[in-house]
Design a protein around this motif. Structure first.
Motif: not given
Length: 90
Positions: A53-74
């Motif tokens: 949200a702070a970096t404007g990394g998700a201009s549409d829903w696909t960027g937000w959909a990756l957050v929970p997936l990336n969180a698993v790896v992190v």
């Protein structure tokens, strides 16, 4: 670099994993009945969501959909990193 962490760094894999590990170790005593891996995952979702949200990394829903997936790896990385440090200290 002015700050230890900034939003751009928290948006990277290494920054998110480091911050997740530090915050998880700081708060895991508060949530003793919840497994540490779940606490770590929730923290990773929050950190990655705020950084996105702070970096404007998700201009549409696909960027937000990756957050929970990336969180698993992190979260896996943060948990594994702490276990490796504990092993070296023994």
């Amino acid at each position: 670099m002015d700050n230890f962490f900034d939003w751009g760094m928290l948006g990277t894999f290494a920054g998110a994993a480091a911050a997740t590990g530090v915050v998880t170790q700081a708060v895991k005593g508060i949530f003793q009945k919840i497994p540490t891996q779940i606490v770590s995952y929730v923290i990773a979702v929050v950190i990655l969501g705020l950084a996105t949200a702070a970096t404007g990394g998700a201009s549409d829903w696909t960027g937000w959909a990756l957050v929970p997936l990336n969180a698993v790896v992190v979260a896996f990385t943060a948990n594994g990193g702490f276990e490796a440090i504990k092993r070296v200290q023994k």
